[in-house]
Design a protein around this motif. Structure first.
Motif, PDB file in Angstrom:
ATOM      1  N   MET A   1       0.846  -1.199   0.000  1.00  0.00           N
ATOM      2  CA  MET A   1       0.000   0.000   0.000  1.00  0.00           C
ATOM      3  C   MET A   1       0.878   1.245   0.000  1.00  0.00           C
ATOM      4  SD  MET A   1      -2.878   1.111   2.786  1.00  0.00           S
ATOM      5  CE  MET A   1      -3.776   2.634   2.617  1.00  0.00           C
ATOM      6  N   LEU A   2       0.554   2.196  -0.859  1.00  0.00           N
ATOM      7  CA  LEU A   2       1.326   3.426  -0.927  1.00  0.00           C
ATOM      8  C   LEU A   2       0.973   4.339   0.233  1.00  0.00           C
ATOM      9  CD1 LEU A   2       1.008   4.200  -4.730  1.00  0.00           C
ATOM     10  CD2 LEU A   2       2.939   3.188  -3.549  1.00  0.00           C
ATOM     11  N   LYS A   3       1.970   4.961   0.796  1.00  0.00           N
ATOM     12  CA  LYS A   3       1.742   5.875   1.907  1.00  0.00           C
ATOM     13  C   LYS A   3       1.927   7.312   1.444  1.00  0.00           C
ATOM     14  CE  LYS A   3       3.132   2.712   5.607  1.00  0.00           C
ATOM     15  NZ  LYS A   3       4.036   2.509   6.760  1.00  0.00           N
ATOM     16  N   ASN A 132      -2.867   8.740  -9.724  1.00  0.00           N
ATOM     17  CA  ASN A 132      -1.700   7.967 -10.133  1.00  0.00           C
ATOM     18  C   ASN A 132      -2.150   6.607 -10.666  1.00  0.00           C
ATOM     19  OD1 ASN A 132       0.799   9.450  -9.765  1.00  0.00           O
ATOM     20  ND2 ASN A 132       0.255   9.542  -7.580  1.00  0.00           N
ATOM     21  N   PRO A 133      -1.382   6.020 -11.586  1.00  0.00           N
ATOM     22  CA  PRO A 133      -1.830   4.803 -12.273  1.00  0.00           C
ATOM     23  C   PRO A 133      -1.907   3.593 -11.355  1.00  0.00           C
ATOM     24  CG  PRO A 133       0.438   5.303 -12.842  1.00  0.00           C
ATOM     25  CD  PRO A 133      -0.070   6.484 -12.073  1.00  0.00           C
ATOM     26  N   SER A 138       1.719  -2.464  -8.631  1.00  0.00           N
ATOM     27  CA  SER A 138       2.138  -3.771  -9.148  1.00  0.00           C
ATOM     28  C   SER A 138       3.199  -4.413  -8.260  1.00  0.00           C
ATOM     29  CB  SER A 138       2.689  -3.617 -10.571  1.00  0.00           C
ATOM     30  OG  SER A 138       3.213  -4.842 -11.035  1.00  0.00           O
ATOM     31  N   GLU A 139       3.110  -5.715  -8.136  1.00  0.00           N
ATOM     32  CA  GLU A 139       4.086  -6.460  -7.348  1.00  0.00           C
ATOM     33  C   GLU A 139       5.231  -6.978  -8.201  1.00  0.00           C
ATOM     34  OE1 GLU A 139       1.942  -9.482  -5.307  1.00  0.00           O
ATOM     35  OE2 GLU A 139       0.886  -8.075  -3.980  1.00  0.00           O
ATOM     36  N   THR A 140       5.174  -6.710  -9.518  1.00  0.00           N
ATOM     37  CA  THR A 140       6.257  -7.117 -10.419  1.00  0.00           C
ATOM     38  C   THR A 140       6.742  -5.902 -11.197  1.00  0.00           C
ATOM     39  OG1 THR A 140       4.788  -7.640 -12.279  1.00  0.00           O
ATOM     40  CG2 THR A 140       5.214  -9.396 -10.662  1.00  0.00           C
ATOM     41  N   SER A 181      10.027  -4.403  -4.040  1.00  0.00           N
ATOM     42  CA  SER A 181       9.417  -5.678  -3.657  1.00  0.00           C
ATOM     43  C   SER A 181      10.309  -6.322  -2.611  1.00  0.00           C
ATOM     44  CB  SER A 181       9.265  -6.594  -4.879  1.00  0.00           C
ATOM     45  OG  SER A 181      10.540  -7.008  -5.348  1.00  0.00           O
ATOM     46  N   ASP A 182       9.927  -7.500  -2.160  1.00  0.00           N
ATOM     47  CA  ASP A 182      10.725  -8.186  -1.139  1.00  0.00           C
ATOM     48  C   ASP A 182      12.125  -8.517  -1.642  1.00  0.00           C
ATOM     49  OD1 ASP A 182       8.591  -8.075   0.569  1.00  0.00           O
ATOM     50  OD2 ASP A 182       7.866 -10.096   0.086  1.00  0.00           O
TER      51      ASP A 182
END
Length: 373
Positions: A1-3, A132-133, A138-140, A181-182
């Motif tokens: 989630m964006l902060k 914002n898009p 995206s997670e990738t 990402s992680d």
């Protein structure tokens, strides 16, 4: 989630300008300036007195100045220089649309903090109003799309009847965004063309949403696109284009601007002689007062021509006579090395803060100054 983060900024250069404008002459210090202030504002007034026609009077509601709750909200990394240029630049551009004699200025109240929070977020099922898009979530890396919009600045212009008769909005576009990402982290740079294209598209959406409120259906709405510089850039970003929607959701022609902030000694100036002039100033002042701990300068350019230079002189000592000596030498040196068509702002700063504010307007040959006791 964006902060969404919130920055609290203080535009020292703007405050310096206001303080100097309030002085009656170049020999005033702070204590003298305060003794010559205007009569006490009455609760029945709905605006402050103007410092001069260069500045808007401030709108007062119910006896108090209204703060913009959304000010300082950002969707990603930025810098103090970006935030200050965003604010001051919008103030200057708005004067081309809304005359200072005809309107009072009120910090943005049309867009609430919650609204700006939503708009700065990425579009999603949970946040359908995000500007914002969706790809920002995206997670990738393959599906990632950067957040283009970093922050929103708003000014409202109030007429003699106390009604909002115009709105000016600055859209600060990101220089870059970071996919995280992680297992991965990559910076994705955003081109100037992308910033302008996305900013114009967002401007249409914003105007359409504001027009849904009948109170703002037929007033001029000014939108300006600001391009953030990289967060490590000491000069900060600039406005590159703006337009006005007089009514409805369409805009007039978009104006283009070629503006830049140059940090001397770090960036290449459009004109080498400007770098030479600043170097002469720095060397002469430093030679006069070796106890200085630093001296920096940022030049503001329009169409590759130097319009203004902001200089900060850092001193290890803050004795009254020492501050006066540095200020006097800075004024004499600046007058000898910089052309009169360049506006100059100089701050003498010690561990206790700003101790002297020196200002020479464009096409002038004398300085105004304020000494802070």
């Amino acid at each position: 989630m964006l902060k969404i983060k919130k920055y609290h900024s203080l535009a020292i250069v703007m405050l310096a300008s206001f303080a100097l404008a309030a002085c009656q002459n170049g020999e005033s210090d702070v204590s003298q300036a305060s003794s010559t202030s205007s009569t006490e504002t009455q609760s029945s007034q709905n605006q402050t007195d103007q410092l001069s026609t260069e500045y808007y009077s401030s709108y007062i509601q119910d006896g108090t100045y209204q703060i913009n709750g959304a000010s300082g909200l950002v969707s990603g990394d930025t810098s103090q220089a970006n935030l200050e240029n965003l604010e001051r630049g919008l103030y200057d551009l708005a004067q081309n649309i809304f005359a200072t004699e005809d309107y009072s200025l009120k910090e943005g109240q049309v867009l609430s903090e919650d609204t700006v929070n939503e708009w700065l977020g990425a579009k999603s099922d949970d946040n359908p109003n995000g500007l914002n898009p969706a790809g920002a979530l995206s997670e990738t890396i393959d599906g990632f799309e950067p957040r283009y919009l970093n922050s929103i600045m708003e000014y409202d212009f109030v007429n003699a009847n106390g009604d909002v008769a115009g709105i000016s909005i600055g859209l600060a576009m990101n220089y870059a965004d970071t996919f995280t990402s992680d297992s991965d982290s990559q910076e994705v740079e955003i081109t100037a063309d992308q910033r302008i294209e996305q900013g114009k598209a967002m401007a249409e959406t914003i105007v359409s949403r504001i027009r849904e409120n009948e109170a703002y259906a037929n007033i001029p709405i000014h939108i300006a696109v600001f391009e953030n510089a990289a967060s490590g850039d000491l000069g900060g970003g600039t406005y590159t284009t703006d337009a006005v929607s007089s009514s409805g959701t369409s805009f007039g022609d978009w104006s283009s601007y070629t503006k830049d902030y140059v940090v001397y000694g770090v960036d290449d100036a459009p004109n080498e002689e400007d770098t030479v002039s600043f170097t002469r100033f720095r060397d002469q002042v430093s030679s006069f007062y070796p106890q200085l701990s630093g001296l920096s300068g940022v030049g503001y350019y329009e169409d590759n021509e130097l319009k203004k230079i902001n200089i900060i002189i850092n001193s290890q000592f803050d004795g009254y006579s020492e501050v006066i000596a540095v200020a006097q030498q800075a004024i004499a040196t600046a007058n000898s090395v910089f052309k009169t068509n360049v506006e100059i702002q100089i701050q003498v700063v010690t561990a206790d803060g700003v101790r002297a504010l020196l200002s020479r307007p464009q096409d002038a040959d004398t300085f105004d100054y304020v000494l802070v006791n």
